[in-house]
Design an enzyme around this catalytic site. Structure first.
Site, PDB file in Angstrom:
ATOM      1  N   PHE A   1      34.889  38.882  32.824  1.00 32.50           N
ATOM      2  CA  PHE A   1      34.112  39.497  32.256  1.00 32.50           C
ATOM      3  C   PHE A   1      33.981  40.817  31.598  1.00 32.50           C
ATOM      4  O   PHE A   1      33.364  41.035  30.395  1.00 32.50           O
ATOM      5  CB  PHE A   1      32.876  39.931  33.633  1.00 32.50           C
ATOM      6  CG  PHE A   1      31.784  40.763  32.970  1.00 32.50           C
ATOM      7  CD1 PHE A   1      30.951  39.747  32.375  1.00 32.50           C
ATOM      8  CD2 PHE A   1      31.368  41.931  33.410  1.00 32.50           C
ATOM      9  CE1 PHE A   1      29.552  40.637  31.792  1.00 32.50           C
ATOM     10  CE2 PHE A   1      30.052  42.282  32.929  1.00 32.50           C
ATOM     11  CZ  PHE A   1      29.290  41.746  32.204  1.00 32.50           C
TER      12      PHE A   1
ATOM     13  N   ARG B   1      47.463  45.459  38.171  1.00 26.84           N
ATOM     14  CA  ARG B   1      48.191  45.552  39.031  1.00 26.84           C
ATOM     15  C   ARG B   1      49.990  44.993  38.561  1.00 26.84           C
ATOM     16  O   ARG B   1      50.819  45.101  39.103  1.00 26.84           O
ATOM     17  CB  ARG B   1      48.023  44.930  40.409  1.00 26.84           C
ATOM     18  CG  ARG B   1      46.935  45.643  41.187  1.00 26.84           C
ATOM     19  CD  ARG B   1      46.123  44.813  42.071  1.00 26.84           C
ATOM     20  NE  ARG B   1      45.406  43.605  41.524  1.00 26.84           N
ATOM     21  CZ  ARG B   1      44.826  42.832  42.357  1.00 26.84           C
ATOM     22  NH1 ARG B   1      44.653  42.971  43.746  1.00 26.84           N
ATOM     23  NH2 ARG B   1      44.126  41.700  41.680  1.00 26.84           N
TER      24      ARG B   1
ATOM     25  N   LEU C   1      35.735  45.324  39.392  1.00 25.53           N
ATOM     26  CA  LEU C   1      36.421  44.860  40.681  1.00 25.53           C
ATOM     27  C   LEU C   1      35.382  44.403  41.801  1.00 25.53           C
ATOM     28  O   LEU C   1      34.293  44.740  41.544  1.00 25.53           O
ATOM     29  CB  LEU C   1      37.183  45.994  41.363  1.00 25.53           C
ATOM     30  CG  LEU C   1      38.305  46.793  40.662  1.00 25.53           C
ATOM     31  CD1 LEU C   1      39.048  47.950  41.554  1.00 25.53           C
ATOM     32  CD2 LEU C   1      39.472  45.735  40.163  1.00 25.53           C
TER      33      LEU C   1
ATOM     34  N   LYS D   1      28.279  45.768  40.027  1.00 30.71           N
ATOM     35  CA  LYS D   1      27.376  45.443  41.202  1.00 30.71           C
ATOM     36  C   LYS D   1      27.896  44.365  42.246  1.00 30.71           C
ATOM     37  O   LYS D   1      28.962  43.444  41.552  1.00 30.71           O
ATOM     38  CB  LYS D   1      26.055  44.920  40.766  1.00 30.71           C
ATOM     39  CG  LYS D   1      25.911  43.662  39.933  1.00 30.71           C
ATOM     40  CD  LYS D   1      26.246  43.972  38.598  1.00 30.71           C
ATOM     41  CE  LYS D   1      26.318  42.694  37.552  1.00 30.71           C
ATOM     42  NZ  LYS D   1      26.703  42.539  36.384  1.00 30.71           N
TER      43      LYS D   1
ATOM     44  N   ASP E   1      25.419  39.632  45.377  1.00 33.33           N
ATOM     45  CA  ASP E   1      25.444  39.180  44.068  1.00 33.33           C
ATOM     46  C   ASP E   1      24.080  38.872  43.084  1.00 33.33           C
ATOM     47  O   ASP E   1      23.450  39.980  43.019  1.00 33.33           O
ATOM     48  CB  ASP E   1      26.409  37.788  43.860  1.00 33.33           C
ATOM     49  CG  ASP E   1      26.702  37.610  42.643  1.00 33.33           C
ATOM     50  OD1 ASP E   1      26.032  36.769  41.928  1.00 33.33           O
ATOM     51  OD2 ASP E   1      28.049  37.768  42.184  1.00 33.33           O
TER      52      ASP E   1
END
Length: 321
Positions: free
Chosen positions: A14, A37, A73, A96, A176
């Site tokens: 996204f 990471r 995240l 969100k 969600d």
């Protein structure tokens, strides 16, 4: 207003598809770096978007050349990295839902207040120009007195390896799709809503919510009935029901930049279709975020975030979870 310098924490699809391109397009913001990471992914994103690659989220927060962090995240990782980001003095634009539960929201917002940092929950749909038109019909009189709002946001089942089915990552339909329902109800009826009733249906395989419903009421007696879930055919609607007519929408939460939303106004004896302008709510979100950072007073945004977390918590509690 000075340019807001931004680092991105995480290389989600996204972010790649929508938020980073919009960050580039926004004149009020500058992309400085992207952190992952793994070096491979950070380098790939940095080359794509013409910025610096950073390996590791801690290394991103140690930088002195960024004012804010965009955090795409999963919700289950938010408290760890929001806490570190706030301690580093960074403003946060965060996907969100902001918090996994009400207690987590309280802890993070206490730290935000202590360090005077803005936290923005990235419901970018609220910045789309269609929402100003929708909100105007709450009080314009064209629909008469609006007593009831109905809203639905849901989509067909996702593969079970999607993070939205993972309880440890803050998965489930409530945090969600349900979070959109709470935000839409806040936007149209105000904060401090009373939860009159709620129901959640759990998925026995993953242990997270599959779908749910809730009913809210404000101090003026206006009611919002909402439904959300991972097992619908695609639904993305808001309806305003008044004493003189009804307004219906399409693609109200996920309108892409080139899409022209449509409103239907139904009254006794006729239906009017209103085709609205396309709008890039991703760019508008960055513009709004940068503007609010420049103001320096974030108390209203903290209160809205905590109220959103309260609504989600009361839906869960009322449903017996």
């Amino acid at each position: 207003m000075s340019i807001l310098k931004v680092g991105v924490m995480g290389c989600s699809s996204f972010a790649q598809r929508a938020m980073i391109p919009a960050l580039h397009e926004c004149e009020a913001t500058q992309l400085v770096c992207v952190a992952s990471r793994t070096e491979e992914k950070a380098t790939k994103f940095a080359e794509t978007f013409g910025c610096e690659a950073v390996v590791g989220y801690d290394a991103l927060l140690e930088r002195n050349d960024i004012d804010a962090v965009y955090m795409p995240l999963p919700t289950g990782l938010h408290e760890e990295w929001c806490t570190k980001g706030l301690k580093a003095g960074k403003h946060l634009l965060i996907e969100k839902s902001f918090a996994a539960d009400y207690a987590s929201a309280e802890r993070m917002l206490a730290l935000a207040q202590k360090n005077n940092c803005l936290i923005f929950e990235n419901f970018q749909f609220q910045t789309h120009s269609q929402w100003q038109v929708i909100k105007s019909h709450m009080t314009s009189g064209e629909l008469g007195d609006v007593h009831l709002i109905r809203s639905t946001f849901g989509f067909p089942p996702l593969p079970k390896d999607n993070f939205r089915w993972n309880a440890a990552l803050g998965g489930g339909a409530l945090l969600d799709a349900g979070a959109y329902m709470c935000k839409a109800s806040q936007l149209l009826l105000g904060t401090g809503l009373e939860v009159l009733g709620a129901s959640l249906q759990m998925d026995p395989e993953t242990g997270v919510e599959m779908y749910g419903e809730a009913t809210f009421r404000n101090v003026a007696g206006q009611v919002a009935q909402v439904a959300f879930g991972f097992d619908y055919f695609y639904q993305c609607r808001v309806e305003l029901l008044g004493t003189k007519g009804k307004l219906s929408t399409n693609r109200v939460f996920t309108a892409p930049p080139e899409f022209n939303p449509t409103l239907l106004i139904e009254k006794q004896g006729g239906v009017e279709e209103i085709r609205l302008s396309a709008d890039n709510n991703y760019v508008r979100m960055w513009e709004w975020f940068a503007e609010e950072v420049s103001k320096g007073d974030f108390s209203t945004h903290w209160e809205i975030l905590l109220d959103q977390a309260r609504l989600l918590n009361e839906i869960r509690t009322m449903s017996g979870f």
